[in-house]
Design a protein around this motif. Structure first.
Motif, PDB file in Angstrom:
ATOM      1  N   MET A  16       0.853  -1.198   0.000  1.00 15.35           N
ATOM      2  CA  MET A  16       0.000   0.000   0.000  1.00 15.35           C
ATOM      3  C   MET A  16       0.881   1.237   0.000  1.00 15.35           C
ATOM      4  O   MET A  16       1.862   1.317   0.753  1.00 15.35           O
ATOM      5  CB  MET A  16      -0.907   0.007   1.236  1.00 15.35           C
ATOM      6  CG  MET A  16      -1.857   1.211   1.312  1.00 15.35           C
ATOM      7  SD  MET A  16      -2.777   1.257   2.877  1.00 15.35           S
ATOM      8  CE  MET A  16      -1.479   1.804   4.017  1.00 15.35           C
ATOM      9  N   GLU A  17       0.536   2.219  -0.810  1.00 14.35           N
ATOM     10  CA  GLU A  17       1.284   3.477  -0.841  1.00 14.35           C
ATOM     11  C   GLU A  17       0.862   4.369   0.319  1.00 14.35           C
ATOM     12  O   GLU A  17      -0.332   4.555   0.580  1.00 14.35           O
ATOM     13  CB  GLU A  17       1.030   4.223  -2.160  1.00 14.35           C
ATOM     14  CG  GLU A  17       1.826   5.513  -2.274  1.00 14.35           C
ATOM     15  CD  GLU A  17       1.502   6.323  -3.508  1.00 14.35           C
ATOM     16  OE1 GLU A  17       2.337   7.147  -3.909  1.00 14.35           O
ATOM     17  OE2 GLU A  17       0.393   6.143  -4.076  1.00 14.35           O
ATOM     18  N   VAL A  18       1.833   4.903   1.020  1.00 19.81           N
ATOM     19  CA  VAL A  18       1.586   5.885   2.070  1.00 19.81           C
ATOM     20  C   VAL A  18       2.259   7.191   1.654  1.00 19.81           C
ATOM     21  O   VAL A  18       3.476   7.223   1.422  1.00 19.81           O
ATOM     22  CB  VAL A  18       2.136   5.426   3.430  1.00 19.81           C
ATOM     23  CG1 VAL A  18       1.891   6.503   4.486  1.00 19.81           C
ATOM     24  CG2 VAL A  18       1.498   4.118   3.862  1.00 19.81           C
ATOM     25  N   VAL A  19       1.476   8.253   1.537  1.00 19.66           N
ATOM     26  CA  VAL A  19       2.009   9.548   1.131  1.00 19.66           C
ATOM     27  C   VAL A  19       1.924  10.514   2.314  1.00 19.66           C
ATOM     28  O   VAL A  19       0.823  10.804   2.806  1.00 19.66           O
ATOM     29  CB  VAL A  19       1.240  10.130  -0.071  1.00 19.66           C
ATOM     30  CG1 VAL A  19       1.895  11.425  -0.535  1.00 19.66           C
ATOM     31  CG2 VAL A  19       1.184   9.115  -1.210  1.00 19.66           C
ATOM     32  N   VAL A  20       3.071  10.974   2.770  1.00 24.46           N
ATOM     33  CA  VAL A  20       3.120  11.982   3.830  1.00 24.46           C
ATOM     34  C   VAL A  20       3.019  13.344   3.164  1.00 24.46           C
ATOM     35  O   VAL A  20       3.841  13.690   2.303  1.00 24.46           O
ATOM     36  CB  VAL A  20       4.417  11.869   4.649  1.00 24.46           C
ATOM     37  CG1 VAL A  20       4.456  12.952   5.724  1.00 24.46           C
ATOM     38  CG2 VAL A  20       4.525  10.482   5.298  1.00 24.46           C
ATOM     39  N   ILE A  21       1.994  14.108   3.517  1.00 21.56           N
ATOM     40  CA  ILE A  21       1.730  15.390   2.859  1.00 21.56           C
ATOM     41  C   ILE A  21       1.930  16.556   3.815  1.00 21.56           C
ATOM     42  O   ILE A  21       1.870  16.389   5.032  1.00 21.56           O
ATOM     43  CB  ILE A  21       0.288  15.442   2.299  1.00 21.56           C
ATOM     44  CG1 ILE A  21      -0.738  15.337   3.433  1.00 21.56           C
ATOM     45  CG2 ILE A  21       0.074  14.340   1.271  1.00 21.56           C
ATOM     46  CD1 ILE A  21      -2.181  15.554   2.989  1.00 21.56           C
ATOM     47  N   ASP A  22       2.184  17.730   3.243  1.00 21.51           N
ATOM     48  CA  ASP A  22       2.198  18.955   4.037  1.00 21.51           C
ATOM     49  C   ASP A  22       0.781  19.168   4.565  1.00 21.51           C
ATOM     50  O   ASP A  22      -0.170  19.233   3.781  1.00 21.51           O
ATOM     51  CB  ASP A  22       2.616  20.133   3.162  1.00 21.51           C
ATOM     52  CG  ASP A  22       2.716  21.452   3.942  1.00 21.51           C
ATOM     53  OD1 ASP A  22       1.777  21.772   4.704  1.00 21.51           O
ATOM     54  OD2 ASP A  22       3.722  22.156   3.788  1.00 21.51           O
ATOM     55  N   PRO A  23       0.603  19.279   5.878  1.00 21.83           N
ATOM     56  CA  PRO A  23      -0.761  19.372   6.416  1.00 21.83           C
ATOM     57  C   PRO A  23      -1.434  20.716   6.188  1.00 21.83           C
ATOM     58  O   PRO A  23      -2.657  20.818   6.327  1.00 21.83           O
ATOM     59  CB  PRO A  23      -0.557  19.123   7.914  1.00 21.83           C
ATOM     60  CG  PRO A  23       0.845  19.556   8.186  1.00 21.83           C
ATOM     61  CD  PRO A  23       1.620  19.229   6.951  1.00 21.83           C
ATOM     62  N   VAL A  24      -0.650  21.744   5.822  1.00 21.53           N
ATOM     63  CA  VAL A  24      -1.174  23.113   5.794  1.00 21.53           C
ATOM     64  C   VAL A  24      -1.541  23.581   4.390  1.00 21.53           C
ATOM     65  O   VAL A  24      -2.533  24.293   4.199  1.00 21.53           O
ATOM     66  CB  VAL A  24      -0.158  24.094   6.429  1.00 21.53           C
ATOM     67  CG1 VAL A  24      -0.636  25.543   6.295  1.00 21.53           C
ATOM     68  CG2 VAL A  24       0.080  23.748   7.892  1.00 21.53           C
ATOM     69  N   THR A  25      -0.741  23.205   3.384  1.00 25.56           N
ATOM     70  CA  THR A  25      -0.837  23.835   2.062  1.00 25.56           C
ATOM     71  C   THR A  25      -2.226  23.748   1.438  1.00 25.56           C
ATOM     72  O   THR A  25      -2.779  24.757   0.972  1.00 25.56           O
ATOM     73  CB  THR A  25       0.198  23.222   1.108  1.00 25.56           C
ATOM     74  OG1 THR A  25       1.511  23.451   1.637  1.00 25.56           O
ATOM     75  CG2 THR A  25       0.108  23.856  -0.264  1.00 25.56           C
ATOM     76  N   ASP A  26      -2.812  22.568   1.387  1.00 25.02           N
ATOM     77  CA  ASP A  26      -4.123  22.414   0.750  1.00 25.02           C
ATOM     78  C   ASP A  26      -5.179  23.274   1.429  1.00 25.02           C
ATOM     79  O   ASP A  26      -6.019  23.897   0.765  1.00 25.02           O
ATOM     80  CB  ASP A  26      -4.568  20.942   0.792  1.00 25.02           C
ATOM     81  CG  ASP A  26      -3.746  20.060  -0.138  1.00 25.02           C
ATOM     82  OD1 ASP A  26      -3.362  20.533  -1.213  1.00 25.02           O
ATOM     83  OD2 ASP A  26      -3.504  18.893   0.234  1.00 25.02           O
ATOM     84  N   TYR A  27      -5.117  23.319   2.755  1.00 22.14           N
ATOM     85  CA  TYR A  27      -6.088  24.114   3.503  1.00 22.14           C
ATOM     86  C   TYR A  27      -5.892  25.605   3.232  1.00 22.14           C
ATOM     87  O   TYR A  27      -6.866  26.342   2.996  1.00 22.14           O
ATOM     88  CB  TYR A  27      -5.960  23.824   4.996  1.00 22.14           C
ATOM     89  CG  TYR A  27      -6.892  24.640   5.861  1.00 22.14           C
ATOM     90  CD1 TYR A  27      -8.195  24.227   6.098  1.00 22.14           C
ATOM     91  CD2 TYR A  27      -6.472  25.847   6.425  1.00 22.14           C
ATOM     92  CE1 TYR A  27      -9.064  24.981   6.872  1.00 22.14           C
ATOM     93  CE2 TYR A  27      -7.333  26.605   7.216  1.00 22.14           C
ATOM     94  CZ  TYR A  27      -8.612  26.169   7.428  1.00 22.14           C
ATOM     95  OH  TYR A  27      -9.461  26.938   8.202  1.00 22.14           O
ATOM     96  N   ALA A  28      -4.639  26.068   3.262  1.00 19.91           N
ATOM     97  CA  ALA A  28      -4.372  27.491   3.035  1.00 19.91           C
ATOM     98  C   ALA A  28      -4.824  27.923   1.644  1.00 19.91           C
ATOM     99  O   ALA A  28      -5.378  29.019   1.462  1.00 19.91           O
ATOM    100  CB  ALA A  28      -2.882  27.778   3.232  1.00 19.91           C
ATOM    101  N   GLU A  29      -4.618  27.062   0.658  1.00 19.73           N
ATOM    102  CA  GLU A  29      -5.050  27.389  -0.707  1.00 19.73           C
ATOM    103  C   GLU A  29      -6.569  27.502  -0.792  1.00 19.73           C
ATOM    104  O   GLU A  29      -7.093  28.376  -1.501  1.00 19.73           O
ATOM    105  CB  GLU A  29      -4.535  26.327  -1.675  1.00 19.73           C
ATOM    106  CG  GLU A  29      -3.023  26.387  -1.871  1.00 19.73           C
ATOM    107  CD  GLU A  29      -2.503  25.268  -2.764  1.00 19.73           C
ATOM    108  OE1 GLU A  29      -3.307  24.372  -3.139  1.00 19.73           O
ATOM    109  OE2 GLU A  29      -1.296  25.283  -3.081  1.00 19.73           O
TER     110      GLU A  29
END
Length: 542
Positions: free
Chosen positions: A173-186
């Motif tokens: 299974m692929e696990v992607v660690v993402i920036d927690p802030v960027t999508d929300y700020a956009e």
């Protein structure tokens, strides 16, 4: 390697209004978290190969359970997991990630505004594909599963690196660690007029935001200081800590007292705000004035069209039953629908998905809109700032003009926390026994018009939710509501909501508790609060 582990049920895993919440040592029991997570997966269908979002508010035990959830997701057949860097995702940000990336659902690890630490609170809840909390039919299925569970599946692999963004593999299974802030700020930049807010702040408008050492810190730091130009240091306590710095991360006038006192001072900033443990609640204070959550909902709804994301107007407004009727008067003037639901954000999801409402709110410091399917503390702050930037008036001026236009709903909530559960349930049972005989009775100048135990018929899925709170309504629009809260982890929390409507602008300067004094006394007389609970005063007044 996928391992199937034999287990035995725990009998205390019934989800409340916001998932399963217990003390950390309870979750640390053998297989306790595993049982509940497997029961979530067992209640779902059609997720093989799909995406699951996982994140939390950074409280104690957050990282450990995230590792368990990832390994179990792999073992149960999910194709991909998106997880916030450091295990961090605010609750509204998690909702946004689920929606943006069309995930099957999400596991949110939080106990919201409750304290954190080795002996404090922890929680797990499941959010469905619309980004919102699972509806009762799902949580009921989860609970049923916890009572009969015999095995769970988990991948026997090493823990993943949560602190580096990028893709990793867990048992295929692929696990992607993402920036927690960027999508929300956009997303926030799309909803609000950031240039106008920058101009306001650049003109000397001072703000202070207390993140309460909780999850909103990184979001507020990035948006308020980096993108909107607030002075460095405007965002306080912005590093999320596992124990929230030893503080209670609930943005109310007790636990955010220092912010309140600063805003009442002679050299107060123009605007003060705070958010809670998982980022879904808010506190709004202007220079010299506290805005109650019920009033904030009404004022935001009345002015929402000033923000680009809401310039076409609102489809409707929804509020929880205990929330004051201030928003009802706004909806009436705007000619849009108003919906009264039980407490719990999950009840707003159907209304938003059906396009019936745009803005929702609860008296417990939660407001939000259809941009996600959770309440959103920072969203409320940004909408306030957008309104202030356009109107170029103070918070106090906006509030007073609103009351003059719509009348003022004096409103307060009295919480009696960690009450003996038997005593609290006895109080509610005795109230229910009185409902048929209360109408027509007088208590001083107050006469009971109606009394009931609130039931909700969902207009979308036709589900019925009974016993959602005891309402005693008096002639003239005043009321008292009694509820047992589902957000605590020990004993019972009795909430008493007191409201008086005052249309006369010349009477809008009375101190709130004084304006409600006779209703407070009547609430005790009818319910026998002091006698039954042994409490002479509330734990918290908001």
């Amino acid at each position: 390697m996928i391992r199937t582990v034999q287990t035995t049920p725990y009998k205390d895993q019934k989800p409340g209004t916001s998932g399963l919440r217990k003390k950390v040592p309870v979750f640390q029991q053998t297989n306790y978290a595993e049982n509940f997570i497997q029961s979530i997966f067992n209640s779902l269908e059609g997720f093989r190969g799909e995406t699951l979002v996982i994140g939390g508010d950074g409280r104690y035990y957050n990282r450990e359970v995230i590792q368990i959830a990832i390994k179990m997701a792999a073992a149960n057949g999910f194709g991909r997991v998106l997880v916030g860097r450091g295990g961090i995702l605010s609750t509204p940000a998690a909702s946004n990630v689920i929606r943006k990336y069309k995930a099957f659902g999400g596991i949110v690890l939080s106990a919201s505004h409750n304290p954190g630490g080795p002996t404090e609170d922890f929680g797990i809840k499941y959010n469905i594909g619309n980004g919102g909390p699972a509806p009762e039919k799902v949580t009921d299925a989860i609970y049923a599963g916890t009572r009969t569970i015999e095995t769970y599946k988990i991948a026997e692999v090493a823990d993943i690196n949560l602190d580096t963004e990028g893709s990793q593999n867990v048992a295929g299974m692929e696990v992607v660690v993402i920036d927690p802030v960027t999508d929300y700020a956009e997303l926030m930049e799309k909803l609000f007029d950031f240039p106008a807010i920058r101009n306001l702040i650049g003109g000397g408008f001072r703000i202070v935001f207390d993140a309460m050492s909780a999850v909103t810190g990184p979001y507020a730091k990035e948006i308020l200081e980096n993108r909107l130009g607030a002075a460095k240091g405007s965002v306080l306590n912005f590093i999320p800590l596992p124990d929230f710095g030893g503080h209670h991360p609930d943005p109310n006038l007790v636990h955010a007292r220092a912010l309140y006192e600063e805003m009442m001072g002679d050299d107060a900033p123009d605007f003060g705000a705070a958010s809670d443990g998982d980022g879904d609640r808010n506190l709004i204070i202007g220079k010299g004035i506290f805005i109650t959550p019920s009033d904030s909902l009404a004022m935001l709804a009345a002015n929402a069209s000033l923000a680009p994301g809401y310039s076409k107007g609102l489809a409707g407004i929804a509020r929880s039953m205990p929330t004051s009727a201030a928003a009802d008067r706004v909806a009436e003037k705007l000619g849009i629908g108003i919906y009264e639901t039980p407490t719990g954000w999950k009840f707003f999801g159907n209304l938003m998905d059906a396009g019936l409402v745009t803005i929702c709110g609860e008296e417990s410091a939660g407001t939000g809109s259809n941009h996600v399917r959770e309440k959103d503390g920072l969203w409320a702050v940004l909408l306030w700032l957008n309104i202030l930037a356009v109107r170029m008036e103070s918070v106090q001026d906006i509030a007073r003009q609103h009351w003059t236009t719509y009348g003022r709903n004096y409103y307060s909530r009295h919480d009696y926390e960690e009450v003996d559960a038997d005593a609290a349930n006895g109080l509610v049972t005795a109230l229910r026994d009185q409902l048929a005989t209360l109408p027509g009775k007088t208590f001083g100048k107050l006469k009971v018009a109606t009394a009931d135990d609130f039931s909700y018929n969902d207009p979308i899925d036709k589900s019925v939710s009974n016993n959602q709170g005891i309402r005693i309504l008096f002639e003239g629009g005043s009321r008292v509501v009694f509820r047992l809260s589902g957000t605590g982890t020990s004993g019972a929390t009795l909430r008493v909501y007191i409201e008086r409507y005052e249309p006369d602008a010349s009477r809008h300067d009375t101190e709130t508790q004084a304006a409600l004094a006779d209703l407070i006394a009547v609430a005790d007389e009818i319910a026998g609060i002091k006698t039954r609970t042994g409490r002479t005063e509330p734990t918290v007044i908001t």
